[in-house]
Design a protein around this motif. Structure first.
Motif, PDB file in Angstrom:
ATOM      1  N   PRO A 151       7.343  -4.399   6.934  1.00 46.78           N
ATOM      2  CA  PRO A 151       6.442  -3.340   6.450  1.00 46.78           C
ATOM      3  C   PRO A 151       6.618  -3.125   4.947  1.00 46.78           C
ATOM      4  CG  PRO A 151       7.711  -2.604   8.373  1.00 46.78           C
ATOM      5  CD  PRO A 151       8.299  -3.906   7.945  1.00 46.78           C
ATOM      6  N   THR A 152       5.524  -2.891   4.263  1.00 48.57           N
ATOM      7  CA  THR A 152       5.559  -2.628   2.823  1.00 48.57           C
ATOM      8  C   THR A 152       5.913  -1.163   2.592  1.00 48.57           C
ATOM      9  OG1 THR A 152       3.854  -4.297   2.513  1.00 48.57           O
ATOM     10  CG2 THR A 152       4.185  -2.761   0.698  1.00 48.57           C
ATOM     11  N   VAL A 153       6.838  -0.930   1.687  1.00 52.76           N
ATOM     12  CA  VAL A 153       7.283   0.431   1.355  1.00 52.76           C
ATOM     13  C   VAL A 153       6.607   0.900   0.065  1.00 52.76           C
ATOM     14  CG1 VAL A 153       9.290   1.766   0.572  1.00 52.76           C
ATOM     15  CG2 VAL A 153       9.484   0.226   2.553  1.00 52.76           C
ATOM     16  N   MET A 154       6.529  -0.012  -0.906  1.00 49.76           N
ATOM     17  CA  MET A 154       6.034   0.295  -2.239  1.00 49.76           C
ATOM     18  C   MET A 154       4.534   0.593  -2.219  1.00 49.76           C
ATOM     19  SD  MET A 154       5.089  -2.464  -4.842  1.00 49.76           S
ATOM     20  CE  MET A 154       3.499  -2.051  -4.154  1.00 49.76           C
ATOM     21  N   HIS A 155       4.114   1.526  -3.053  1.00 46.39           N
ATOM     22  CA  HIS A 155       2.686   1.816  -3.235  1.00 46.39           C
ATOM     23  C   HIS A 155       2.333   1.737  -4.711  1.00 46.39           C
ATOM     24  CE1 HIS A 155       2.064   3.071   0.868  1.00 46.39           C
ATOM     25  NE2 HIS A 155       0.797   3.287   0.583  1.00 46.39           N
ATOM     26  N   PHE A 156       1.119   1.247  -4.962  1.00 42.88           N
ATOM     27  CA  PHE A 156       0.568   1.259  -6.312  1.00 42.88           C
ATOM     28  C   PHE A 156      -0.349   2.471  -6.473  1.00 42.88           C
ATOM     29  CE2 PHE A 156       1.014  -3.458  -5.974  1.00 42.88           C
ATOM     30  CZ  PHE A 156       1.677  -3.703  -7.163  1.00 42.88           C
ATOM     31  N   ASP A 157      -0.338   3.028  -7.653  1.00 42.62           N
ATOM     32  CA  ASP A 157      -1.317   4.064  -7.994  1.00 42.62           C
ATOM     33  C   ASP A 157      -1.903   3.716  -9.352  1.00 42.62           C
ATOM     34  OD1 ASP A 157      -2.661   6.358  -8.875  1.00 42.62           O
ATOM     35  OD2 ASP A 157      -1.392   7.661  -7.658  1.00 42.62           O
ATOM     36  N   PHE A 158      -3.227   3.626  -9.429  1.00 37.72           N
ATOM     37  CA  PHE A 158      -3.888   3.278 -10.684  1.00 37.72           C
ATOM     38  C   PHE A 158      -4.572   4.476 -11.337  1.00 37.72           C
ATOM     39  CE2 PHE A 158      -3.229  -0.694  -8.528  1.00 37.72           C
ATOM     40  CZ  PHE A 158      -2.827  -1.533  -9.554  1.00 37.72           C
ATOM     41  N   ALA A 215      -4.100  -4.560  -4.691  1.00 36.21           N
ATOM     42  CA  ALA A 215      -3.105  -4.913  -5.714  1.00 36.21           C
ATOM     43  C   ALA A 215      -1.887  -5.581  -5.071  1.00 36.21           C
ATOM     44  CB  ALA A 215      -2.683  -3.665  -6.487  1.00 36.21           C
ATOM     45  N   THR A 216      -1.536  -5.127  -3.873  1.00 36.58           N
ATOM     46  CA  THR A 216      -0.391  -5.719  -3.177  1.00 36.58           C
ATOM     47  C   THR A 216      -0.684  -7.169  -2.808  1.00 36.58           C
ATOM     48  OG1 THR A 216       0.213  -3.551  -2.306  1.00 36.58           O
ATOM     49  CG2 THR A 216       1.160  -5.468  -1.194  1.00 36.58           C
ATOM     50  N   SER A 259      -0.996  -9.425  -5.910  1.00 34.90           N
ATOM     51  CA  SER A 259       0.333  -9.719  -6.477  1.00 34.90           C
ATOM     52  C   SER A 259       1.029 -10.803  -5.671  1.00 34.90           C
ATOM     53  CB  SER A 259       1.200  -8.454  -6.482  1.00 34.90           C
ATOM     54  OG  SER A 259       0.652  -7.465  -7.317  1.00 34.90           O
ATOM     55  N   LYS A 260       0.972 -10.663  -4.347  1.00 35.15           N
ATOM     56  CA  LYS A 260       1.606 -11.669  -3.487  1.00 35.15           C
ATOM     57  C   LYS A 260       0.973 -13.045  -3.730  1.00 35.15           C
ATOM     58  CE  LYS A 260       2.947  -8.711   0.459  1.00 35.15           C
ATOM     59  NZ  LYS A 260       4.152  -9.264   1.086  1.00 35.15           N
ATOM     60  N   LEU A 270       1.876  -5.335 -15.585  1.00 34.67           N
ATOM     61  CA  LEU A 270       3.073  -6.043 -15.105  1.00 34.67           C
ATOM     62  C   LEU A 270       3.265  -7.383 -15.811  1.00 34.67           C
ATOM     63  CD1 LEU A 270       3.103  -5.233 -11.284  1.00 34.67           C
ATOM     64  CD2 LEU A 270       4.121  -3.993 -13.198  1.00 34.67           C
TER      65      LEU A 270
END
Lengths: 285, 285
Positions: free
Chosen positions: B102-109, B129-130, B133-134, B164
């Protein structure tokens, strides 16, 4: 040893190394290097063709402007130390080079950053994750080396790498200590003579806590209380937090679970200087 | 043309291509390919040695479970179309391959995602975005190709790349349209015959709005009102949003500025199918 000042130069260097089939290690630092950093560099050099050390006091991970201004900057002395340790390239960018335009994107790591450093330094881990992502993209390392003293940072960077499928192996390295137990830190340079004398009490409190965990006679709350009392026995300390937590989720523990990995973390001010330290251990089965 | 199913296989492929000095282009798609996708692939093939097309219906960018389930999946037909367009490798991962944990990190733009798609599809751009990025980390492209139909997506991915320091050049490609103006979309397959007949009205409204902007007789609000009236003249549409915005900040406009780049964006449901479209133009000087 090469010295690189621009993002483009680092990118080109990394691309050349990759094309030549070389193994790249990255050691991200904020400079003011001590033996803890040098051990990371030596460990990296033992298994890599190319060891890139970045020295960048990253403004976006400081929530306190004074701490950022007073953070020691010694690039010349650092450079002298790095070559004999096995560093092959130093990356010394300016702030403008790393942040040519304002950053819009923010990272949120949820519960992992609602505790300890994340709770007390708002925005800190957004800054860390941003600069680490940039450094990974610029230097394309096979491995990246981090000190265990920043346990929460290592945990969050590990999550970042997993969540975004970064193609890099993280190596977390044990904290290097002075003879009296004080964890090595660039901030130690800023301690007065008097403060330096009492500073080892932080690690004493951590080892006391670890001993009590291993003895399994006390609850997490009682372990915490005993260790906090040891620190507060010296009035020069202002304790910011002392947490007994799961080593992976970083959430505070109410009870022990056999075999569980536990991290005991603290942050304290001593004569205005903020110090952190931790120990990691397993609950006996 | 190679077909790759695992992240490790794609990583190894990209690394080999890089070591051989080849130029890699990535075309990320969700499959159900149409002429719009194929034009991206042909443009990529014209300037790259290696063209990797990913086909992955990314669950984390769908806020609507039914939309995710009903999204067309035609990997065999897609694969047949790709080779003649110049694709050299197709990446067809499973959800488990892309998200092994499971993904924990979140992006906010920030403000960029508080409008339009971001406002109406909570979490959508974090998912985009996730996965982007992958895909960048797995395929290491020199260039990545995106369709302008998803203008907000292109804007946000551009911000992600800058923030990034991803080492990739984004290429944004004009929207490809059917003869009657309807923007090509994988979701068009789900339109009934009747819905398909009225669907071009969306692009008619956009061209009407663009004409009014170029004539400079009307305020942004009046332009919007006229275009919305054209869509709502057909009761089969349920308009979700219609925005006249700055093309870079994506914030709605209250007035024109000479030379400003403007994007006019809409989303509307037609017979339960959600369609989006946009046009970009400059305010006359």
């Amino acid at each position: 040893m090469e010295i690189l000042y621009t993002a483009a130069a680092l990118q080109a260097h990394a691309e050349n190394c990759r094309q030549a089939g070389q193994r790249i290690a990255l050691v991200p630092t904020m400079g003011a290097l001590h033996e803890g950093h040098l051990q990371l560099v030596r460990a990296a050099a033992a298994v890599s063709d190319v060891v890139i050390v970045s020295i960048f006091v990253n403004p976006t991970q400081f929530n306190n402007a004074e701490d950022f201004q007073l953070y020691p900057r010694l690039p010349k002395a650092d450079t002298v130390l790095l070559e004999p340790a096995g560093c092959t390239a130093v990356f010394l960018p300016s702030v403008e080079e790393m942040y040519p335009q304002p950053t819009v994107m923010h990272f949120d790591f949820g519960a992992l950053e609602r505790v300890m450093e994340g709770a007390h330094r708002p925005g800190h881990f957004n800054g860390v994750a941003t600069v680490v992502s940039k450094l990974f993209h610029l230097s394309r390392p096979h491995q990246a080396y981090f000190g265990q003293k920043d346990w929460q940072q290592v945990t969050i960077v590990r999550q970042l790498v997993a969540d975004l499928s970064f193609d890099v192996e993280l190596v977390s390295f044990p904290t290097v200590r002075e003879a009296d137990g004080l964890a090595m830190s660039s901030r130690n340079r800023r301690l007065s003579g008097e403060a330096r004398t009492v500073a080892p009490r932080l690690y004493e409190a951590l080892t006391l806590a670890a001993t009590l965990v291993l003895a399994q006679q006390e609850s997490p709350a009682a372990v915490r209380q005993a260790a906090v009392a040891h620190i507060e026995g010296e009035p020069a300390f202002q304790l910011e937090y002392f947490e007994v937590a799961d080593a992976h989720t970083l959430q505070p523990l109410n009870a022990w679970e056999a075999g569980q990995q536990v991290v005991i973390c603290l942050a304290a001010f001593l004569g205005g200087i903020r110090l952190i330290d931790n120990v990691v251990l397993s609950v006996p089965k």
